[in-house]
Each structure stands twice: as C-alpha cells, then as structure tokens.
Design an enzyme around this catalytic site. Sequence first.
Site, PDB file in Angstrom:
ATOM      1  N   TYR A   8      -4.665  12.239 -14.429  1.00 25.20           N
ATOM      2  CA  TYR A   8      -3.373  12.313 -15.131  1.00 25.20           C
ATOM      3  C   TYR A   8      -3.709  12.514 -16.613  1.00 25.20           C
ATOM      4  O   TYR A   8      -4.485  11.744 -17.172  1.00 25.20           O
ATOM      5  CB  TYR A   8      -2.590  11.006 -14.998  1.00 25.20           C
ATOM      6  CG  TYR A   8      -2.086  10.672 -13.611  1.00 25.20           C
ATOM      7  CD1 TYR A   8      -2.933  10.154 -12.639  1.00 25.20           C
ATOM      8  CD2 TYR A   8      -0.740  10.842 -13.284  1.00 25.20           C
ATOM      9  CE1 TYR A   8      -2.461   9.819 -11.365  1.00 25.20           C
ATOM     10  CE2 TYR A   8      -0.257  10.504 -12.027  1.00 25.20           C
ATOM     11  CZ  TYR A   8      -1.128  10.003 -11.069  1.00 25.20           C
ATOM     12  OH  TYR A   8      -0.648   9.687  -9.829  1.00 25.20           O
ATOM     13  N   HIS A  26      -9.038   7.211  -1.873  1.00 28.45           N
ATOM     14  CA  HIS A  26      -9.343   7.346  -3.298  1.00 28.45           C
ATOM     15  C   HIS A  26      -9.494   5.958  -3.901  1.00 28.45           C
ATOM     16  O   HIS A  26      -8.551   5.189  -3.934  1.00 28.45           O
ATOM     17  CB  HIS A  26      -8.224   8.126  -4.013  1.00 28.45           C
ATOM     18  CG  HIS A  26      -8.373   9.604  -3.880  1.00 28.45           C
ATOM     19  ND1 HIS A  26      -8.076  10.473  -4.893  1.00 28.45           N
ATOM     20  CD2 HIS A  26      -8.815  10.364  -2.855  1.00 28.45           C
ATOM     21  CE1 HIS A  26      -8.319  11.716  -4.508  1.00 28.45           C
ATOM     22  NE2 HIS A  26      -8.758  11.669  -3.261  1.00 28.45           N
TER      23      HIS A  26
END
Length: 388
Positions: free
Chosen positions: A199, A72
């Site tokens: 998030y 990632h």
Amino acid sequence: MRTQVAIIGGGPAGLILAQQLHVAGIDSVVLERRSRAYVEERIRAGVLEQGTVSLLQRIGAAERLNAEGLPHHGVSLACDGETFRIDLQAVAGKPLTVYGQTELTRDLNAILATRDQPVFEAEDVALHDIATDEPYVTYRKDGQEVRLDCDFIAGCDGAHGVSHKMIPQDLRKTFERIYPFGWLGLLADVPPCSHELIYSNHPRGFALASMRSTQRSRYYVQVSLDEKLEDWPDDRIWDELAIRLGPKAAAGMTRGPSLEKSIAPLRSYVAEPMRHGRLFLAGDAAHIVPPTGAKGLNLAASDAYYLCEAIVGFYRNGSQTGLDGYSAQALSRVWKAVRFSWWFTQLMHRFPGDDGFAHRVQVAELDYLSRSRAAQTAMAENYVGLPY
Ligand code: FAS
Ligand code: PHB
C-alpha cells in the site's frame, strides 16, 4: 413453493449463509437476479481474513481455497518513497489469505448447484409480510410468477438490492461518508511485483499492488472522481503504478495487457438496524466500506455467520435470543471494520485541498507505525480480522 429461509442475492453473503444453513440441516432458497456467468465474472475482492477461511473450511467450501489460496504473513506500507513491512503473523498471530472473490463464488456455486441452487435470473423479487410470522417472496423465473413461502428472509442483495428498502424509513438510521476520489483497478495475467501486498501513499496519490495468484496481478491507483476510464490506457496505468509504488516495486513489475479495468468510487455506509420482523440484512445490503481495509467480503462472511447462528438457535431451541440480538451483534463488528477502513483510507490517500497539515499527520503516523510494535499490533489485529 416453501422453504425455511429465503435468501435474496447470490453473492458471498447469500452463498455462505445458504451453505452454513445446509450444513445445519436448514433448507434455504437463494434467489439471484443475474446469471451464473455474470456473477462469476465480476471482479471484486481478493483478500480473506482467517475467520472467513475457517468458516469456509467448516462448511466444506474450502477445498480449492486450501490448495490455491496464498497465505500472506506480512504487508508493506510506503510513504513518499519510504517502505516498511508489518509482520502480521508476529504481531497479530495469523495471516491473511489471497483468494479471489470470483473463485470463492465459483466454489460455492458448484456446491449449491448439487441442490439446484441458486435460482439464477430470478426477476422482480419482492418481499411480503416481513413483519408477520408468515413472510413470503414473489419473483418471476422464465416468465413464470412464483410465490415462495418461508419462515425468514435474508436480504443479501448488496448495495443496490431491494431488501434494505423494506426496513421502514422511520425505523432506519443511515450513516455515510463519501471520499473525494475513487480506485482505478487493473487485472492482468502477469506475475505480481512483490510476493506480498504493498500500500503506497505517494505525492501523486495512493497505489496498491495486490494479486490473485503468482501469475495474476491486481493493481489499483487513486483517481479523482471525474476521471474517465477511456483516459487511462494500460500504459498510463503501468507508468503511474511504477512511479507511485517506488523503484524497488517498479523493478519487479511485469507489464501486460489488462484483463479488466474499472473505476470504483469509495464510500462508507451503514444502515441500522439490520433486522425488521422476519427480514434480516447481511453484507453490502446493510453496509459498505472503502476497499482499503479489504473488509467488504469479510463482513459479508461474518454477518452470514451471526445470522446462521441465530436461525439455528430458533429452529433447534425455539429461542428468539439470537434473532433479537443479531443486528446489535453484527453491527458491533461492522462498525469496528468501518472504523478501520475509514482510518486506513485517511492514512493512505492524498486528499484534494489538503494544505499540507493532513499529509504531515499521515507522515507522522506512518513513521510511528514503522517503529512501534504496539501501533503495528493495533493495525494488524484489525487488518487480519477481529475475532467473531
Ligand atoms: P454482493 O453485491 O456481492 O452480492 C449481492 C448479490 O445480490 C449480487 O449477486 C446481485 O446480483 C444480487 N441482487 C441484487 N439485487 C437483487 C435483487 N433485487 N434480486 C435478486 N438478487 C439481487 N471488498 C473487498 O474486501 N476488497 C475489494 O477489493 C473489493 N473490491 C470491490 C470492487 C467493486 C467494484 C465492488 C462493487 C465491491 C468491492 N468490494 C471489495 C466489496 C465487495 O467484495 C462486497 O463487499 C461483497 O461483494 C459483499 O458481498 P454481498 O453482501 O454478498 O453483496
Ligand atoms: C484486492 O486484491 O483486490 C485488494 C486487496 C487489498 C485491499 C483491497 C483490494 O485492501
């Protein structure tokens, strides 16, 4: 029985330590209270720092990780519907890797099994004479009492283990912060809503979109501490995720039945020192961080790295330097991860009783983070993992 290092606990700290020691030609015995099936079924962490990946590659435990781990290069943060991406590779020079702790545990257990390790379902493990040069461990296996003599004991038995209690109370100093909320986690065999983690700080509370593979999603929502899992049927969780993660993520979200659901409380905890005599603590046995920063598993790995280096120094050069410096060296990195996890938790969650001041500070910090390369670099360096 006799070994060089007795390792209490067959989680990431114990398994990574055992494999490192083996590669260095040092014998160890891993004593695990639970069964292999139980340990390999526990749903825990999902994100590995580059340091952890490199360590696993060096000790020959990364074949499947190299094939199946998902690099990632960025992460998205959202606040009240505004989303921005931090290019981890660009500002911190390395990626994170998504690979489940259960997979890591399976890989390490398969390697140790070739050496008839760990000893699973080892009951009533007890540590003895840890302040002498001849410590030993006793335990019961299949009804038989066993004594294991050793040179060192590694307490890798997590937050509820027996090892940390062996540090004399008058020598121990503990530090703790309890957060006024928990994380409800859901695992489902559906494609993730985004190819990277999201998030989100939302008026209804924090949410996180993560994954274990391109076909298995891992999601979390912040819940109050009095929430009960039975009050959260799958549909309610999916609805809450769609609201908190925002319309773009919701549009990409595939719903499906939960494979696993659980509520975990959040706390920060550090017990100092991480050594007493021939007992050395590593991983959750010495420290707990809220999962916001994805540090728990990675701290277990870095503790295991430092402890192995110290033990190798003793056997190869007769040096006590590494052993004497282990606790301070490990705690230096632990406290940086504790700070980062505390900071990120404060930034992304809605705190009960906030009069609005704390949230406006959160909005200001996230707005600054969205615009400042310096702020993003500071966040990303900690998130991808500081050097060992
Ligand atoms: P562990 O707790 O993993 O392993 C300790 C082992 O010791 C266990 O297998 C236990 O059975 C054994 N043991 C205990 N007492 C014993 C005894 N007396 N005798 C013998 N064996 C004994 N971290 C993240 O980075 N991201 C996350 O998303 C995340 N989610 C989590 C969710 C939950 C519900 C929990 C509890 C933790 C989560 N963590 C997460 C943190 C977690 O991954 C830990 O940091 C990691 O497992 C630490 O590894 P160990 O130190 O090896 O401890
Ligand atoms: C997870 O995938 O379980 C995960 C990812 C990132 C976190 C916490 C948990 O910060």
